[in-house]
Design a protein around this motif. Structure first.
Motif, PDB file in Angstrom:
ATOM      1  N   TYR A 323       0.828  -1.222   0.000  1.00  0.00           N
ATOM      2  CA  TYR A 323       0.000   0.000   0.000  1.00  0.00           C
ATOM      3  C   TYR A 323       0.849   1.253   0.000  1.00  0.00           C
ATOM      4  O   TYR A 323       0.512   2.252  -0.651  1.00  0.00           O
ATOM      5  CB  TYR A 323      -0.898  -0.045   1.236  1.00  0.00           C
ATOM      6  N   VAL A 324       1.967   1.216   0.722  1.00  0.00           N
ATOM      7  CA  VAL A 324       2.774   2.429   0.871  1.00  0.00           C
ATOM      8  C   VAL A 324       3.316   2.912  -0.479  1.00  0.00           C
ATOM      9  O   VAL A 324       3.661   4.082  -0.635  1.00  0.00           O
ATOM     10  CB  VAL A 324       3.900   2.196   1.906  1.00  0.00           C
ATOM     11  N   CYS A 325       3.351   2.028  -1.472  1.00  0.00           N
ATOM     12  CA  CYS A 325       3.839   2.444  -2.792  1.00  0.00           C
ATOM     13  C   CYS A 325       2.855   3.372  -3.503  1.00  0.00           C
ATOM     14  O   CYS A 325       3.181   3.923  -4.556  1.00  0.00           O
ATOM     15  CB  CYS A 325       4.160   1.231  -3.662  1.00  0.00           C
ATOM     16  N   LEU A 341      10.110   2.534   0.031  1.00  0.00           N
ATOM     17  CA  LEU A 341      10.177   3.395   1.216  1.00  0.00           C
ATOM     18  C   LEU A 341       9.945   4.844   0.815  1.00  0.00           C
ATOM     19  O   LEU A 341      10.627   5.338  -0.094  1.00  0.00           O
ATOM     20  CB  LEU A 341      11.560   3.283   1.879  1.00  0.00           C
ATOM     21  N   PRO A 342       9.015   5.535   1.465  1.00  0.00           N
ATOM     22  CA  PRO A 342       8.851   6.958   1.179  1.00  0.00           C
ATOM     23  C   PRO A 342      10.154   7.719   1.434  1.00  0.00           C
ATOM     24  O   PRO A 342      10.910   7.391   2.351  1.00  0.00           O
ATOM     25  CB  PRO A 342       7.758   7.390   2.162  1.00  0.00           C
ATOM     26  N   ARG A 343      10.402   8.724   0.618  1.00  0.00           N
ATOM     27  CA  ARG A 343      11.628   9.507   0.745  1.00  0.00           C
ATOM     28  C   ARG A 343      11.387  10.729   1.621  1.00  0.00           C
ATOM     29  O   ARG A 343      10.270  11.245   1.689  1.00  0.00           O
ATOM     30  CB  ARG A 343      12.099   9.983  -0.633  1.00  0.00           C
ATOM     31  N   GLU A 494       0.580  -2.332   6.909  1.00  0.00           N
ATOM     32  CA  GLU A 494       1.177  -1.690   5.741  1.00  0.00           C
ATOM     33  C   GLU A 494       2.268  -0.674   6.077  1.00  0.00           C
ATOM     34  O   GLU A 494       2.941  -0.183   5.164  1.00  0.00           O
ATOM     35  CB  GLU A 494       0.077  -0.997   4.922  1.00  0.00           C
ATOM     36  N   SER A 495       2.456  -0.341   7.347  1.00  0.00           N
ATOM     37  CA  SER A 495       3.532   0.590   7.706  1.00  0.00           C
ATOM     38  C   SER A 495       4.859   0.016   7.231  1.00  0.00           C
ATOM     39  O   SER A 495       5.154  -1.157   7.454  1.00  0.00           O
ATOM     40  CB  SER A 495       3.565   0.766   9.228  1.00  0.00           C
ATOM     41  N   CYS A 496       5.661   0.846   6.582  1.00  0.00           N
ATOM     42  CA  CYS A 496       6.944   0.326   6.082  1.00  0.00           C
ATOM     43  C   CYS A 496       7.958   0.207   7.214  1.00  0.00           C
ATOM     44  O   CYS A 496       9.021  -0.378   7.024  1.00  0.00           O
ATOM     45  CB  CYS A 496       7.481   1.206   4.964  1.00  0.00           C
ATOM     46  N   GLY A 497       7.652   0.780   8.379  1.00  0.00           N
ATOM     47  CA  GLY A 497       8.504   0.599   9.545  1.00  0.00           C
ATOM     48  C   GLY A 497       9.651   1.583   9.653  1.00  0.00           C
ATOM     49  O   GLY A 497      10.434   1.525  10.605  1.00  0.00           O
ATOM     50  N   GLN A 498       9.743   2.483   8.700  1.00  0.00           N
ATOM     51  CA  GLN A 498      10.864   3.409   8.676  1.00  0.00           C
ATOM     52  C   GLN A 498      10.844   4.385   9.859  1.00  0.00           C
ATOM     53  O   GLN A 498      11.891   4.749  10.374  1.00  0.00           O
ATOM     54  CB  GLN A 498      10.787   4.196   7.352  1.00  0.00           C
ATOM     55  N   CYS A 499       9.646   4.810  10.270  1.00  0.00           N
ATOM     56  CA  CYS A 499       9.525   5.793  11.356  1.00  0.00           C
ATOM     57  C   CYS A 499       8.974   5.087  12.601  1.00  0.00           C
ATOM     58  O   CYS A 499       7.931   4.431  12.537  1.00  0.00           O
ATOM     59  CB  CYS A 499       8.539   6.898  11.012  1.00  0.00           C
ATOM     60  N   THR A 500       9.630   5.291  13.715  1.00  0.00           N
ATOM     61  CA  THR A 500       9.182   4.646  14.950  1.00  0.00           C
ATOM     62  C   THR A 500       7.752   5.068  15.331  1.00  0.00           C
ATOM     63  O   THR A 500       6.937   4.221  15.711  1.00  0.00           O
ATOM     64  CB  THR A 500      10.166   4.941  16.092  1.00  0.00           C
ATOM     65  N   PRO A 501       7.402   6.348  15.255  1.00  0.00           N
ATOM     66  CA  PRO A 501       6.032   6.710  15.651  1.00  0.00           C
ATOM     67  C   PRO A 501       4.965   5.970  14.852  1.00  0.00           C
ATOM     68  O   PRO A 501       3.938   5.558  15.410  1.00  0.00           O
ATOM     69  CB  PRO A 501       5.972   8.222  15.365  1.00  0.00           C
ATOM     70  N   CYS A 502       5.214   5.778  13.566  1.00  0.00           N
ATOM     71  CA  CYS A 502       4.235   5.071  12.737  1.00  0.00           C
ATOM     72  C   CYS A 502       4.248   3.583  13.050  1.00  0.00           C
ATOM     73  O   CYS A 502       3.199   2.973  13.281  1.00  0.00           O
ATOM     74  CB  CYS A 502       4.553   5.316  11.259  1.00  0.00           C
ATOM     75  N   ARG A 503       5.426   2.995  13.084  1.00  0.00           N
ATOM     76  CA  ARG A 503       5.541   1.544  13.301  1.00  0.00           C
ATOM     77  C   ARG A 503       4.951   1.150  14.658  1.00  0.00           C
ATOM     78  O   ARG A 503       4.113   0.254  14.755  1.00  0.00           O
ATOM     79  CB  ARG A 503       7.015   1.131  13.211  1.00  0.00           C
ATOM     80  N   GLY A 533       5.822  13.047  13.782  1.00  0.00           N
ATOM     81  CA  GLY A 533       7.069  12.302  13.623  1.00  0.00           C
ATOM     82  C   GLY A 533       7.090  11.305  12.487  1.00  0.00           C
ATOM     83  O   GLY A 533       8.036  10.522  12.387  1.00  0.00           O
ATOM     84  N   SER A 534       6.088  11.318  11.634  1.00  0.00           N
ATOM     85  CA  SER A 534       6.050  10.350  10.537  1.00  0.00           C
ATOM     86  C   SER A 534       6.455  11.018   9.234  1.00  0.00           C
ATOM     87  O   SER A 534       6.044  12.157   8.961  1.00  0.00           O
ATOM     88  CB  SER A 534       4.647   9.758  10.391  1.00  0.00           C
ATOM     89  N   ILE A 535       7.190  10.302   8.437  1.00  0.00           N
ATOM     90  CA  ILE A 535       7.670  10.872   7.171  1.00  0.00           C
ATOM     91  C   ILE A 535       6.542  11.066   6.180  1.00  0.00           C
ATOM     92  O   ILE A 535       6.477  12.059   5.474  1.00  0.00           O
ATOM     93  CB  ILE A 535       8.736   9.940   6.538  1.00  0.00           C
ATOM     94  N   CYS A 536       5.639  10.090   6.106  1.00  0.00           N
ATOM     95  CA  CYS A 536       4.656  10.140   5.011  1.00  0.00           C
ATOM     96  C   CYS A 536       3.230  10.139   5.551  1.00  0.00           C
ATOM     97  O   CYS A 536       2.984   9.994   6.745  1.00  0.00           O
ATOM     98  CB  CYS A 536       4.871   8.980   4.041  1.00  0.00           C
ATOM     99  N   GLY A 537       2.303  10.268   4.615  1.00  0.00           N
ATOM    100  CA  GLY A 537       0.895  10.389   4.958  1.00  0.00           C
ATOM    101  C   GLY A 537       0.333   9.180   5.673  1.00  0.00           C
ATOM    102  O   GLY A 537      -0.657   9.305   6.409  1.00  0.00           O
ATOM    103  N   LEU A 538       0.918   7.998   5.463  1.00  0.00           N
ATOM    104  CA  LEU A 538       0.372   6.808   6.138  1.00  0.00           C
ATOM    105  C   LEU A 538       0.417   7.002   7.649  1.00  0.00           C
ATOM    106  O   LEU A 538      -0.601   6.909   8.328  1.00  0.00           O
ATOM    107  CB  LEU A 538       1.146   5.554   5.716  1.00  0.00           C
ATOM    108  N   GLY A 539       1.590   7.306   8.175  1.00  0.00           N
ATOM    109  CA  GLY A 539       1.725   7.468   9.625  1.00  0.00           C
ATOM    110  C   GLY A 539       1.006   8.704  10.133  1.00  0.00           C
ATOM    111  O   GLY A 539       0.458   8.705  11.246  1.00  0.00           O
ATOM    112  N   GLN A 540       0.959   9.741   9.308  1.00  0.00           N
ATOM    113  CA  GLN A 540       0.315  10.986   9.737  1.00  0.00           C
ATOM    114  C   GLN A 540      -1.200  10.831   9.840  1.00  0.00           C
ATOM    115  O   GLN A 540      -1.831  11.423  10.704  1.00  0.00           O
ATOM    116  CB  GLN A 540       0.673  12.110   8.755  1.00  0.00           C
TER     117      GLN A 540
HETATM  118 FE1  SF4 Z   1       6.899   4.215   6.554  1.00  0.00          FE
HETATM  119 FE2  SF4 Z   1       7.139   6.358   8.113  1.00  0.00          FE
HETATM  120 FE3  SF4 Z   1       5.399   6.355   6.066  1.00  0.00          FE
HETATM  121 FE4  SF4 Z   1       4.936   4.910   8.276  1.00  0.00          FE
HETATM  122  S1  SF4 Z   1       5.040   7.143   8.129  1.00  0.00           S
HETATM  123  S2  SF4 Z   1       4.707   4.211   6.163  1.00  0.00           S
HETATM  124  S3  SF4 Z   1       7.000   4.217   8.803  1.00  0.00           S
HETATM  125  S4  SF4 Z   1       7.633   6.262   5.944  1.00  0.00           S
END
Ligand code: SF4
Length: 558
Positions: A323-325, A341-343, A494-503, A533-540
């Motif tokens: 999904y994150v793609c 991984l979101p940039r 579906e969290s890619c795990g890159q950001c701790t707050p999201c994961r 603290g999240s890089i992309c819209g998924l975590g936000q």
């Molecule tokens: Fe991955 Fe961070 Fe986006 Fe969550 S917010 S999907 S951990 S880049």
């Protein structure tokens, strides 16, 4: 690193370390690649291996690393990132030859996906069929839905699934799309030719898009005309991408539009590519749409044959179940053959995008509308909106309505109007209790707020957003806590795990809902940290289902 033709990276010259390469596997990999390996095609090679051998066997991954001159860890890392790849380690048994993915997305949940899963328990030979759960597969209006291999079955019943298991091939003509000849006969590609030949100035096209108020309809809503101008402001060479990875639960509009009229998308894309002088166009299509993949490959070939586009200028790429793609920078990484991984931004992709080039990215629906807007006039398109909104939108409607499906309706329409005028009212026995205005991400609203205009910027004061215009309607018979839990499980998965707050935050919210622990203070803290603290819209956006549950459905928390 020196870049190869079309800006793609050549394979690196480092030798792989670790496992011994099996010569038979290496020969099979070379046969698949069929020439010099390209780094950006890694995911396509993985698909090829899985399609051919039923899974990704360790011997093939090792051989692929060797053939591509990549570290083995990199190949394994990419393969293991995507849900649709099955890695079989040495000494492990392969999965059953056929995978049955039962969608447990929110619309399918409302339509009885759990009952279906229970009925399938023990029904098929596990040596032949593996039954797994899958996130939304984009067939929400025909829920419950499933994929048998790559063949979609919707609505899915045990009987229909058994039939599909007996004949799992994707039907070659499953989609009744308007082909190239019919589209051309209806005046198709004349607008593109006018732009290319300078009879219609690019500036004029941009003016019409601005007059139309056309916005990015993948969810972000960024003004399309402005986006073209920004991309044009960065030095060429430039590239273009089309995001057809609609994975937002409840969203299926791009699939239906492409099934009806694929060339309307392709013409819009080629006009946009001409406007920003993009040298290549990459169409990233989600893996769940196998029948569409065949249609798009065929129609792109027809375009090439007709001489309207050079061979290979439009590259069709296959997602792999992540999904994150759908997030644009993650999609670019995936097209480059990497983990999705979101940039971090800046730089934005308009400046540094695919293969490091300035990149114009659009959603399918946005491009689909271009021909009509330019031919009929931007002002006329804009005038079709309601309640101060501009234009028409494609609403994916599912859940407890009489007639779910793709509804073309004025932007700014309210849910009450949408249900009454486009969906034949509520389904028998169901009374409106609430709705998701923007898929899993856009929050949940109660029935008393069904008179809000459905448009960008109009739902934010309520803590929601319209996103990809995926409307999932629920009733007095549905449990809002169960709906929120379904959505949170999806985000955690579906969290890619890159950001701790999201994961960590998505997992924590799942636990709280499972335990029915509605600690408003803790939820507010998690919401704040995840948004900040999240890089992309998924975590936000992931906390939205829970914050809306607390805010709008207090009676469900008892
Ligand atoms: Fe991955 Fe961070 Fe986006 Fe969550 S917010 S999907 S951990 S880049």
């Amino acid at each position: 690193m020196t870049r190869g033709k079309n800006g793609t990276e050549p394979a690196r010259t480092r030798q792989p370390r670790g496992r011994t390469v099996d010569p038979t596997a290496l020969a099979e990999v070379h046969a698949l690649i069929g020439g010099e390996a390209r780094r950006d095609l890694l995911i396509e090679y993985l698909h090829g291996l899985q399609d051919r051998f039923g899974a990704l066997h360790a011997r093939h991954l090792t051989a692929l690393a060797e053939a591509m001159r990549l570290p083995q860890a990199e190949v394994f890392e990419v393969a293991s990132f995507y849900h649709h790849f099955d890695i079989v380690k040495e000494g492990e048994g392969a999965p059953a030859p056929l995978t049955l993915r039962v969608c447990d997305g929110v619309a399918c949940m409302l339509a009885g996906a759990e009952d279906l899963l229970a009925r399938l328990n023990g029904l098929f030979d596990p040596g032949r069929v593996r039954v797994v759960r899958a996130p939304c597969i984009g067939r929400c209006a025909e829920a419950p839905a499933a994929l048998v291999g790559r063949r979609a079955v919707a609505p899915a019943t045990p009987e229909l699934l058994a039939q599909a298991i007996a004949a799992p091939q994707v039907p070659a003509e499953a989609v009744g799309a308007t082909g190239f000849d019919a589209y051309r006969a209806g005046g198709g590609y004349r607008l593109l030719e006018a732009v290319r030949q300078g009879r219609l100035a690019v500036e004029r096209v941009i003016e019409e898009l601005a007059a139309a108020g056309l916005r990015g309809l993948g969810g972000a809503g960024f003004p399309a005309a402005r986006k073209w101008q920004i991309v044009r402001s960065f030095p060429s060479p430039r590239l273009m991408t089309i995001n057809a990875d609609e994975g937002e639960p409840g969203t299926f509009k791009d699939r239906v539009l492409l099934e009806r009229d694929p060339h309307r998308l392709l013409e819009g894309a080629l006009i946009a590519a001409a406007a920003v002088e993009a040298t290549g166009v990459y169409l990233y299509l989600r893996d769940e749409y196998a029948d569409l993949h065949a249609v798009m490959a065929r129609e792109i070939a027809a375009l090439e044959q007709a001489g309207l586009v050079g061979a290979g200028v439009i590259a069709l790429r296959r997602g792999a179940g992540a999904y994150v793609c759908g997030e644009e920078s993650a999609m670019l990484n995936s097209i480059e053959g990497r983990r999705g991984l979101p940039r971090h931004r800046p730089p934005y992709i308009a400046e540094t995008g695919l293969f490091g080039r300035p990149t114009l990215n659009h959603n399918v629906e946005t491009l689909f509308l271009i021909r009509d807007i330019v031919e009929k006039g931007g002002a006329r398109f804009a005038g079709q909106g309601l309640n101060g909104a501009t234009g028409l939108r494609s609403f994916s409607v599912s859940g407890r309505v009489n007639s779910p499906g793709l509804k073309s309706a004025p932007a700014g329409i309210t849910l009450n109007e949408l249900i009454a005028e486009h969906c034949g009212g509520m389904a028998p026995g169901h009374k409106l209790a609430g709705y998701l205005p923007g898929g899993a991400s856009g929050g949940m609203l109660p029935a008393r707020l069904a008179d809000l205009p459905l448009d960008f910027g109009r739902l934010e004061p309520q803590g929601c957003f319209i996103g990809s215009h995926a409307i999932v309607v629920f009733s007095q018979k549905d449990d809002p806590v169960a709906i929120a839990l379904n959505l949170m499980r999806f985000f955690a998965h579906e969290s890619c795990g890159q950001c701790t707050p999201c994961r960590v935050g998505t997992e924590k919210l799942v636990q709280m809902l499972e335990q029915r622990r509605f600690d408003a203070g803790l939820i507010a803290d998690l919401d704040h940290v995840m948004r900040q603290g999240s890089i992309c819209g998924l975590g936000q956006a992931a906390p939205n289902p829970v914050t809306c549950l607390i805010r709008y459905f207090p009676e469900a928390l008892a």
